[in-house]
Design a protein around this motif. Structure first.
Motif, PDB file in Angstrom:
ATOM      1  N   GLU A  11     128.177 -10.064  63.966  1.00  0.00           N
ATOM      2  CA  GLU A  11     127.052 -10.853  63.458  1.00  0.00           C
ATOM      3  C   GLU A  11     126.327 -11.585  64.584  1.00  0.00           C
ATOM      4  OE1 GLU A  11     126.665 -14.935  60.993  1.00  0.00           O
ATOM      5  OE2 GLU A  11     128.010 -13.432  60.130  1.00  0.00           O
ATOM      6  N   LYS A  12     127.072 -12.243  65.440  1.00  0.00           N
ATOM      7  CA  LYS A  12     126.483 -13.063  66.512  1.00  0.00           C
ATOM      8  C   LYS A  12     125.718 -12.211  67.527  1.00  0.00           C
ATOM      9  CE  LYS A  12     126.213 -17.097  68.610  1.00  0.00           C
ATOM     10  NZ  LYS A  12     125.480 -18.202  68.103  1.00  0.00           N
ATOM     11  N   LEU A  13     126.246 -11.029  67.852  1.00  0.00           N
ATOM     12  CA  LEU A  13     125.642 -10.188  68.889  1.00  0.00           C
ATOM     13  C   LEU A  13     124.761  -9.079  68.321  1.00  0.00           C
ATOM     14  CD1 LEU A  13     128.704  -9.918  71.287  1.00  0.00           C
ATOM     15  CD2 LEU A  13     126.874 -11.602  71.275  1.00  0.00           C
ATOM     16  N   ASP A  14     124.586  -9.062  66.991  1.00  0.00           N
ATOM     17  CA  ASP A  14     123.725  -8.097  66.315  1.00  0.00           C
ATOM     18  C   ASP A  14     124.106  -6.652  66.664  1.00  0.00           C
ATOM     19  OD1 ASP A  14     121.698  -7.434  64.539  1.00  0.00           O
ATOM     20  OD2 ASP A  14     120.184  -7.311  66.131  1.00  0.00           O
ATOM     21  N   LEU A  15     125.385  -6.336  66.449  1.00  0.00           N
ATOM     22  CA  LEU A  15     125.892  -4.994  66.726  1.00  0.00           C
ATOM     23  C   LEU A  15     125.823  -4.156  65.454  1.00  0.00           C
ATOM     24  CD1 LEU A  15     129.032  -6.073  68.767  1.00  0.00           C
ATOM     25  CD2 LEU A  15     126.800  -5.391  69.657  1.00  0.00           C
ATOM     26  N   LYS A  16     125.606  -2.860  65.613  1.00  0.00           N
ATOM     27  CA  LYS A  16     125.531  -1.956  64.459  1.00  0.00           C
ATOM     28  C   LYS A  16     126.871  -1.252  64.290  1.00  0.00           C
ATOM     29  CE  LYS A  16     123.097   1.857  62.422  1.00  0.00           C
ATOM     30  NZ  LYS A  16     122.194   2.975  62.578  1.00  0.00           N
ATOM     31  N   LEU A  88     132.752   0.106  71.576  1.00  0.00           N
ATOM     32  CA  LEU A  88     131.338  -0.256  71.531  1.00  0.00           C
ATOM     33  C   LEU A  88     130.550   0.697  72.411  1.00  0.00           C
ATOM     34  CD1 LEU A  88     128.988  -2.198  70.844  1.00  0.00           C
ATOM     35  CD2 LEU A  88     129.700  -3.573  72.799  1.00  0.00           C
ATOM     36  N   LEU A  89     129.516   1.298  71.837  1.00  0.00           N
ATOM     37  CA  LEU A  89     128.629   2.185  72.583  1.00  0.00           C
ATOM     38  C   LEU A  89     127.390   1.404  72.977  1.00  0.00           C
ATOM     39  CD1 LEU A  89     128.803   5.307  70.235  1.00  0.00           C
ATOM     40  CD2 LEU A  89     130.196   4.821  72.235  1.00  0.00           C
ATOM     41  N   SER A  90     127.050   1.415  74.254  1.00  0.00           N
ATOM     42  CA  SER A  90     125.865   0.700  74.721  1.00  0.00           C
ATOM     43  C   SER A  90     124.685   1.664  74.819  1.00  0.00           C
ATOM     44  CB  SER A  90     126.143   0.050  76.069  1.00  0.00           C
ATOM     45  OG  SER A  90     126.427   1.036  77.038  1.00  0.00           O
ATOM     46  N   ARG A  91     123.514   1.108  75.095  1.00  0.00           N
ATOM     47  CA  ARG A  91     122.293   1.891  75.353  1.00  0.00           C
ATOM     48  C   ARG A  91     121.909   2.848  74.232  1.00  0.00           C
ATOM     49  NH1 ARG A  91     121.876   3.005  81.667  1.00  0.00           N
ATOM     50  NH2 ARG A  91     120.034   4.020  80.862  1.00  0.00           N
ATOM     51  N   THR A 113     125.033  -0.816  70.321  1.00  0.00           N
ATOM     52  CA  THR A 113     123.972  -1.746  70.678  1.00  0.00           C
ATOM     53  C   THR A 113     122.955  -1.001  71.530  1.00  0.00           C
ATOM     54  OG1 THR A 113     123.428  -3.835  71.761  1.00  0.00           O
ATOM     55  CG2 THR A 113     125.205  -2.561  72.733  1.00  0.00           C
ATOM     56  N   ASN A 114     121.723  -1.513  71.564  1.00  0.00           N
ATOM     57  CA  ASN A 114     120.722  -0.872  72.425  1.00  0.00           C
ATOM     58  C   ASN A 114     120.668  -1.521  73.803  1.00  0.00           C
ATOM     59  OD1 ASN A 114     119.562  -3.274  71.709  1.00  0.00           O
ATOM     60  ND2 ASN A 114     117.599  -2.422  71.090  1.00  0.00           N
TER      61      ASN A 114
END
Length: 171
Positions: A11-16, A88-91, A113-114
């Motif tokens: 929630e805090k970091l807006d992760l999908k 966690l997958l980035s970009r 996350t993007n």
């Protein structure tokens, strides 16, 4: 030792969440450190801490992309069977089907996350350092005596406040 719920971090970091079928509400993060699993995806698990959040960036994704489908599945199975809390997958990296299947089988959530890998790593470390910082609760009263701060410490109910009031009354 303090922990942070994975849901709070999402929630805090807006992760999908890419694995909505896997419950995240019972997952607690206890380590402020994170790991990029490049060596683990290559098969090296010596000194691996499975309690850390695993972040997969462009480097790891490019490496895994060069593997056959069977090898990808094997590598992700080995990573997920260690009991990591989350991947966690980035970009905005697309999740490999073999990764998704292994995650479903082992009950490990996959988030995305993007943000760039280095950016999200900094944000997560800062977030976890604050949330997981050691805390001590003490009972005390702070008063000023001749320009100096004096802290009276003691168990609850032993008379710290009364002592401070008497000192003030006596000048």
């Amino acid at each position: 030792m303090p922990t942070v719920s994975l849901n709070k971090m999402i929630e805090k970091l807006d992760l999908k969440n890419l694995t909505p079928d896997i419950a995240t509400d019972g997952i607690e993060i206890s380590s402020p450190d994170i790991n990029r699993p490049a060596l683990q995806l290559a098969g090296f698990f010596d000194y691996f801490d499975p309690n850390r959040i695993q972040i997969m960036g462009k480097v790891e994704s490019s490496y895994v992309e060069g593997l056959s489908s069977e090898e990808r599945r094997s590598r992700f199975d080995r990573l997920f069977e260690t009991g990591i809390p989350v991947l966690l997958l980035s970009r905005n990296i697309d999740v490999f089907p073999e990764c998704l299947a292994a995650a479903q089988e082992h009950g490990v959530p996959i988030l995305r996350t993007n943000e760039f890998t280095s950016t999200i790593m900094s944000v997560i470390v800062a977030f976890l350092k604050v949330k997981l910082a050691p805390r001590v609760t003490l009972h005390g009263v702070l008063i000023e005596i001749y320009g100096e701060g004096v802290l009276l410490l003691g168990d609850s109910g032993v008379g710290k406040s009364e002592t401070a009031i008497e000192l003030v009354k006596r000048g």
